[in-house]
Design a protein around this motif. Structure first.
Motif, PDB file in Angstrom:
ATOM      1  N   ASP A  53       0.853  -1.190   0.000  1.00 21.78           N
ATOM      2  CA  ASP A  53       0.000   0.000   0.000  1.00 21.78           C
ATOM      3  C   ASP A  53       0.886   1.236   0.000  1.00 21.78           C
ATOM      4  OD1 ASP A  53      -2.388  -1.469   0.234  1.00 21.78           O
ATOM      5  OD2 ASP A  53      -2.114  -1.641   2.394  1.00 21.78           O
ATOM      6  N   LEU A  54       0.337   2.344  -0.509  1.00 18.75           N
ATOM      7  CA  LEU A  54       1.060   3.605  -0.413  1.00 18.75           C
ATOM      8  C   LEU A  54       1.236   3.914   1.061  1.00 18.75           C
ATOM      9  CD1 LEU A  54      -0.677   5.696  -3.191  1.00 18.75           C
ATOM     10  CD2 LEU A  54       1.328   4.231  -3.341  1.00 18.75           C
ATOM     11  N   GLY A  55       2.413   4.360   1.438  1.00 15.10           N
ATOM     12  CA  GLY A  55       2.702   4.621   2.842  1.00 15.10           C
ATOM     13  C   GLY A  55       3.227   3.391   3.564  1.00 15.10           C
ATOM     14  N   ALA A  56       3.372   2.272   2.824  1.00 16.67           N
ATOM     15  CA  ALA A  56       3.902   1.050   3.427  1.00 16.67           C
ATOM     16  C   ALA A  56       5.336   1.289   3.869  1.00 16.67           C
ATOM     17  CB  ALA A  56       3.839  -0.107   2.428  1.00 16.67           C
ATOM     18  N   ILE A  77       8.506   3.253   2.324  1.00 18.00           N
ATOM     19  CA  ILE A  77       8.990   2.851   1.011  1.00 18.00           C
ATOM     20  C   ILE A  77       8.659   3.958   0.006  1.00 18.00           C
ATOM     21  CG2 ILE A  77       8.822   1.134  -0.820  1.00 18.00           C
ATOM     22  CD1 ILE A  77       7.916  -0.841   1.443  1.00 18.00           C
ATOM     23  N   PRO A  78       9.690   4.540  -0.624  1.00 17.76           N
ATOM     24  CA  PRO A  78       9.430   5.626  -1.579  1.00 17.76           C
ATOM     25  C   PRO A  78       8.798   5.090  -2.862  1.00 17.76           C
ATOM     26  CG  PRO A  78      11.774   5.102  -1.527  1.00 17.76           C
ATOM     27  CD  PRO A  78      11.117   4.252  -0.489  1.00 17.76           C
ATOM     28  N   TYR A  79       8.009   5.934  -3.503  1.00 21.59           N
ATOM     29  CA  TYR A  79       7.362   5.538  -4.753  1.00 21.59           C
ATOM     30  C   TYR A  79       7.189   6.752  -5.648  1.00 21.59           C
ATOM     31  CZ  TYR A  79       3.074   7.500  -2.797  1.00 21.59           C
ATOM     32  OH  TYR A  79       2.136   8.355  -2.261  1.00 21.59           O
ATOM     33  N   THR A  80       7.000   6.469  -6.921  1.00 24.69           N
ATOM     34  CA  THR A  80       6.638   7.509  -7.876  1.00 24.69           C
ATOM     35  C   THR A  80       5.272   7.137  -8.434  1.00 24.69           C
ATOM     36  OG1 THR A  80       7.793   6.359  -9.658  1.00 24.69           O
ATOM     37  CG2 THR A  80       9.017   8.087  -8.514  1.00 24.69           C
ATOM     38  N   SER A  81       4.526   8.145  -8.821  1.00 24.34           N
ATOM     39  CA  SER A  81       3.183   7.932  -9.338  1.00 24.34           C
ATOM     40  C   SER A  81       3.026   8.665 -10.659  1.00 24.34           C
ATOM     41  CB  SER A  81       2.151   8.461  -8.334  1.00 24.34           C
ATOM     42  OG  SER A  81       0.855   8.443  -8.897  1.00 24.34           O
ATOM     43  N   SER A  82       2.363   8.025 -11.586  1.00 24.66           N
ATOM     44  CA  SER A  82       2.030   8.682 -12.850  1.00 24.66           C
ATOM     45  C   SER A  82       0.521   8.917 -12.894  1.00 24.66           C
ATOM     46  CB  SER A  82       2.504   7.843 -14.038  1.00 24.66           C
ATOM     47  OG  SER A  82       1.992   6.533 -13.967  1.00 24.66           O
ATOM     48  N   VAL A  91       1.571   3.236  -9.627  1.00 25.49           N
ATOM     49  CA  VAL A  91       2.737   3.633  -8.856  1.00 25.49           C
ATOM     50  C   VAL A  91       3.864   2.643  -9.089  1.00 25.49           C
ATOM     51  CG1 VAL A  91       1.398   4.776  -7.055  1.00 25.49           C
ATOM     52  CG2 VAL A  91       2.063   2.405  -6.764  1.00 25.49           C
ATOM     53  N   GLU A  92       5.067   3.127  -8.875  1.00 22.69           N
ATOM     54  CA  GLU A  92       6.256   2.287  -8.963  1.00 22.69           C
ATOM     55  C   GLU A  92       7.048   2.496  -7.680  1.00 22.69           C
ATOM     56  OE1 GLU A  92      10.353   2.107 -11.494  1.00 22.69           O
ATOM     57  OE2 GLU A  92       8.524   2.556 -12.600  1.00 22.69           O
ATOM     58  N   PHE A  93       7.244   1.418  -6.921  1.00 22.70           N
ATOM     59  CA  PHE A  93       7.994   1.508  -5.674  1.00 22.70           C
ATOM     60  C   PHE A  93       9.485   1.578  -5.993  1.00 22.70           C
ATOM     61  CE2 PHE A  93       3.963  -0.089  -4.172  1.00 22.70           C
ATOM     62  CZ  PHE A  93       3.769   0.709  -3.056  1.00 22.70           C
ATOM     63  N   GLN A  94      10.163   2.461  -5.287  1.00 21.47           N
ATOM     64  CA  GLN A  94      11.587   2.702  -5.476  1.00 21.47           C
ATOM     65  C   GLN A  94      12.392   1.949  -4.427  1.00 21.47           C
ATOM     66  OE1 GLN A  94      12.514   4.594  -8.185  1.00 21.47           O
ATOM     67  NE2 GLN A  94      10.310   4.505  -8.557  1.00 21.47           N
ATOM     68  N   PRO A  95      13.686   1.748  -4.647  1.00 17.30           N
ATOM     69  CA  PRO A  95      14.517   1.106  -3.629  1.00 17.30           C
ATOM     70  C   PRO A  95      14.547   1.924  -2.333  1.00 17.30           C
ATOM     71  CG  PRO A  95      15.654   1.139  -5.738  1.00 17.30           C
ATOM     72  CD  PRO A  95      14.434   2.006  -5.873  1.00 17.30           C
TER      73      PRO A  95
END
Length: 99
Positions: A53-56, A77-82, A91-95
């Motif tokens: 989930d976002l904010g995980a 966990i950082p993520y980017t969203s389009s 969303v794409e979770f980042q390292p």
């Protein structure tokens, strides 16, 4: 889920991780120097995990060769969203980078 940390930070010690609140970290073997891949399945995540989930967050524990804890952190966990503004995805979770 990818964790990135300097090989010097971990040294001859180990890195353990788990996904979710109040989880118990499990040892993760490095995929390559400075990179650990944490599966989204037990023992790293609850049995009923169907994705993040976002904010995980992820708990990362680094222990040195003597058994002393170097890091014990819960990191979002950082993520980017389009997103087009109507919903958060895709969303794409980042390292997760541990410094």
């Amino acid at each position: 889920m990818i964790i990135e940390a300097s090989p010097d930070l971990v040294g001859n010690g180990s890195l353990a991780a788990c996904l979710g609140d109040d989880c118990e970290p499990a040892l993760v073997e490095p995929a390559e120097p400075g990179k650990w891949e944490v599966p989204q399945e037990p023992p790293y995540a609850p049995q009923d995990t169907i994705g993040l989930d976002l904010g995980a967050g992820i708990r990362v524990v680094i222990v040195d060769a003597s058994g002393a804890t170097i890091r014990d952190e819960w990191i979002e966990i950082p993520y980017t969203s389009s997103s087009d503004g109507r919903c958060p995805g895709p969303v794409e979770f980042q390292p997760v980078v541990v410094t």
